[in-house]
Every structure is written in C-alpha cells, then in structure tokens.
Design a protein around this motif. Sequence first.
Motif, mmCIF file in Angstrom:
data_model
loop_
_atom_site.group_PDB
_atom_site.id
_atom_site.type_symbol
_atom_site.label_atom_id
_atom_site.label_comp_id
_atom_site.label_asym_id
_atom_site.label_seq_id
_atom_site.Cartn_x
_atom_site.Cartn_y
_atom_site.Cartn_z
ATOM 1 N N GLY A 69 0.798 -1.215 0.000
ATOM 2 C CA GLY A 69 0.000 0.000 0.000
ATOM 3 C C GLY A 69 0.827 1.259 0.000
ATOM 4 N N VAL A 70 0.101 2.359 0.005
ATOM 5 C CA VAL A 70 0.705 3.679 0.044
ATOM 6 C C VAL A 70 0.158 4.402 1.263
ATOM 7 C CG1 VAL A 70 0.872 5.901 -1.133
ATOM 8 C CG2 VAL A 70 0.975 3.797 -2.452
ATOM 9 N N GLY A 71 1.054 4.896 2.092
ATOM 10 C CA GLY A 71 0.669 5.720 3.233
ATOM 11 C C GLY A 71 0.825 7.189 2.861
ATOM 12 N N VAL A 72 -0.206 7.972 3.169
ATOM 13 C CA VAL A 72 -0.170 9.408 2.897
ATOM 14 C C VAL A 72 -0.311 10.124 4.231
ATOM 15 C CG1 VAL A 72 -1.272 11.322 1.684
ATOM 16 C CG2 VAL A 72 -1.197 9.051 0.622
ATOM 17 N N PHE A 73 0.641 10.987 4.514
ATOM 18 C CA PHE A 73 0.691 11.685 5.795
ATOM 19 C C PHE A 73 0.620 13.192 5.560
ATOM 20 C CE2 PHE A 73 3.076 7.784 5.913
ATOM 21 C CZ PHE A 73 2.644 7.165 7.074
ATOM 22 N N HIS A 74 -0.229 13.873 6.300
ATOM 23 C CA HIS A 74 -0.280 15.334 6.271
ATOM 24 C C HIS A 74 0.369 15.823 7.559
ATOM 25 C CE1 HIS A 74 -2.659 19.286 6.571
ATOM 26 N NE2 HIS A 74 -1.612 19.461 5.805
ATOM 27 N N ILE A 75 1.415 16.602 7.416
ATOM 28 C CA ILE A 75 2.207 17.070 8.554
ATOM 29 C C ILE A 75 1.827 18.509 8.882
ATOM 30 C CG2 ILE A 75 4.545 17.397 9.458
ATOM 31 C CD1 ILE A 75 3.845 14.462 8.642
ATOM 32 N N LYS A 76 1.557 18.775 10.163
ATOM 33 C CA LYS A 76 1.305 20.129 10.652
ATOM 34 C C LYS A 76 2.145 20.332 11.904
ATOM 35 C CE LYS A 76 -3.529 20.915 9.395
ATOM 36 N NZ LYS A 76 -4.873 21.118 9.966
ATOM 37 N N SER A 77 2.852 21.415 11.958
ATOM 38 C CA SER A 77 3.681 21.753 13.123
ATOM 39 C C SER A 77 4.595 20.604 13.525
ATOM 40 C CB SER A 77 2.795 22.177 14.300
ATOM 41 O OG SER A 77 2.000 23.289 13.961
ATOM 42 N N GLY A 78 5.125 19.890 12.526
ATOM 43 C CA GLY A 78 6.080 18.823 12.784
ATOM 44 C C GLY A 78 5.488 17.505 13.242
ATOM 45 N N LYS A 79 4.157 17.391 13.258
ATOM 46 C CA LYS A 79 3.509 16.145 13.687
ATOM 47 C C LYS A 79 2.521 15.674 12.627
ATOM 48 C CE LYS A 79 4.134 16.598 18.579
ATOM 49 N NZ LYS A 79 3.586 16.239 19.857
ATOM 50 N N ILE A 80 2.200 14.381 12.659
ATOM 51 C CA ILE A 80 1.236 13.814 11.719
ATOM 52 C C ILE A 80 -0.164 14.240 12.153
ATOM 53 C CG2 ILE A 80 0.259 11.694 10.768
ATOM 54 C CD1 ILE A 80 3.023 10.386 11.374
ATOM 55 N N ALA A 81 -0.838 14.997 11.279
ATOM 56 C CA ALA A 81 -2.202 15.452 11.553
ATOM 57 C C ALA A 81 -3.225 14.507 10.922
ATOM 58 C CB ALA A 81 -2.412 16.865 11.028
ATOM 59 N N GLU A 82 -2.874 13.931 9.780
ATOM 60 C CA GLU A 82 -3.728 12.948 9.109
ATOM 61 C C GLU A 82 -2.850 11.870 8.504
ATOM 62 O OE1 GLU A 82 -6.778 14.390 6.482
ATOM 63 O OE2 GLU A 82 -6.732 16.359 7.452
ATOM 64 N N TRP A 83 -3.344 10.626 8.584
ATOM 65 C CA TRP A 83 -2.616 9.482 8.045
ATOM 66 C C TRP A 83 -3.645 8.562 7.419
ATOM 67 C CZ3 TRP A 83 0.028 5.627 11.949
ATOM 68 C CH2 TRP A 83 0.481 4.487 11.281
ATOM 69 N N SER A 84 -3.489 8.308 6.134
ATOM 70 C CA SER A 84 -4.378 7.379 5.430
ATOM 71 C C SER A 84 -3.532 6.383 4.659
ATOM 72 C CB SER A 84 -5.291 8.124 4.452
ATOM 73 O OG SER A 84 -6.183 8.960 5.128
ATOM 74 N N ASP A 85 -3.912 5.113 4.729
ATOM 75 C CA ASP A 85 -3.274 4.061 3.954
ATOM 76 C C ASP A 85 -4.215 3.632 2.846
ATOM 77 O OD1 ASP A 85 -0.856 3.911 5.333
ATOM 78 O OD2 ASP A 85 -1.617 2.446 6.770
ATOM 79 N N PHE A 86 -3.654 3.414 1.658
ATOM 80 C CA PHE A 86 -4.432 3.008 0.495
ATOM 81 C C PHE A 86 -3.836 1.722 -0.063
ATOM 82 C CE2 PHE A 86 -4.766 7.555 0.937
ATOM 83 C CZ PHE A 86 -6.123 7.772 0.783
ATOM 84 N N THR A 87 -4.669 0.733 -0.291
ATOM 85 C CA THR A 87 -4.235 -0.561 -0.791
ATOM 86 C C THR A 87 -3.911 -0.490 -2.275
ATOM 87 O OG1 THR A 87 -5.654 -1.637 0.825
ATOM 88 C CG2 THR A 87 -4.900 -2.983 -1.005
ATOM 89 N N ILE A 88 -2.797 -1.096 -2.664
ATOM 90 C CA ILE A 88 -2.441 -1.271 -4.070
ATOM 91 C C ILE A 88 -2.774 -2.708 -4.417
ATOM 92 C CG2 ILE A 88 -0.557 -1.341 -5.742
ATOM 93 C CD1 ILE A 88 0.807 0.850 -4.149
ATOM 94 N N ARG A 89 -3.543 -2.894 -5.433
ATOM 95 C CA ARG A 89 -3.977 -4.257 -5.803
ATOM 96 C C ARG A 89 -3.237 -4.774 -6.991
ATOM 97 N NH1 ARG A 89 -8.992 -4.867 -2.754
ATOM 98 N NH2 ARG A 89 -9.363 -2.822 -1.976
#
Length: 89
Positions: A69-89
């Motif tokens: 999969g692919v992990g997508v992280f949105h960083i705010k003020s040096g910390k992970i604010a959002e984290w979503s994983d998406f499956t690659i098939r």
Amino acid sequence: LLSDDCVYRATETAPPVTGRVAIIERLQRLGQATFIEFEVVETFARGPIVVNDRFDRFELPERKIEWHGVGVFHIKSGKIAEWSDFTIR
C-alpha cells in the motif's frame, strides 16, 4: 509524532480513528504478531504531504498477512495530523 487530534484510516474503506490515544490503541492490536516488517519501497514529500510506498508483513498466531500500500501523511507543526493508507492491488 502523532498530533493529539490526528485522524487515521487503515485503508481507503476503513472508518477513521480520531485522536492520538485511540490510534495508538488501534495499532497496539498488532502486539499479538510474532513478526512485523515494514519494507519501504519509496518515500517522497511535497510540501506538508509525505507519501510512502511500502509492503507491511505480519505473522499472527492464526495467519500471515502481506499488504502492499501507500501511506499518505499530512504534517502540521512537525507532527502527523492525518494518516491514510491506500491498498495497491
């Protein structure tokens, strides 16, 4: 490195888990695994977004799991604010 109000989605179809403590509790379920491996294939950043392509491997008492999969992280003020994983098939 999770913000207190971080939002995590384990896959594109999973409901979000909100809050640092709730996310840690969710991830601790992997504690019963006898083997865990994260093979990062590629990582790149664009502004506050970090993406990593990876293989996650787990050996649990009842089964083995390999997830690409692919992990997508949105960083705010040096910390992970959002984290979503998406499956690659």
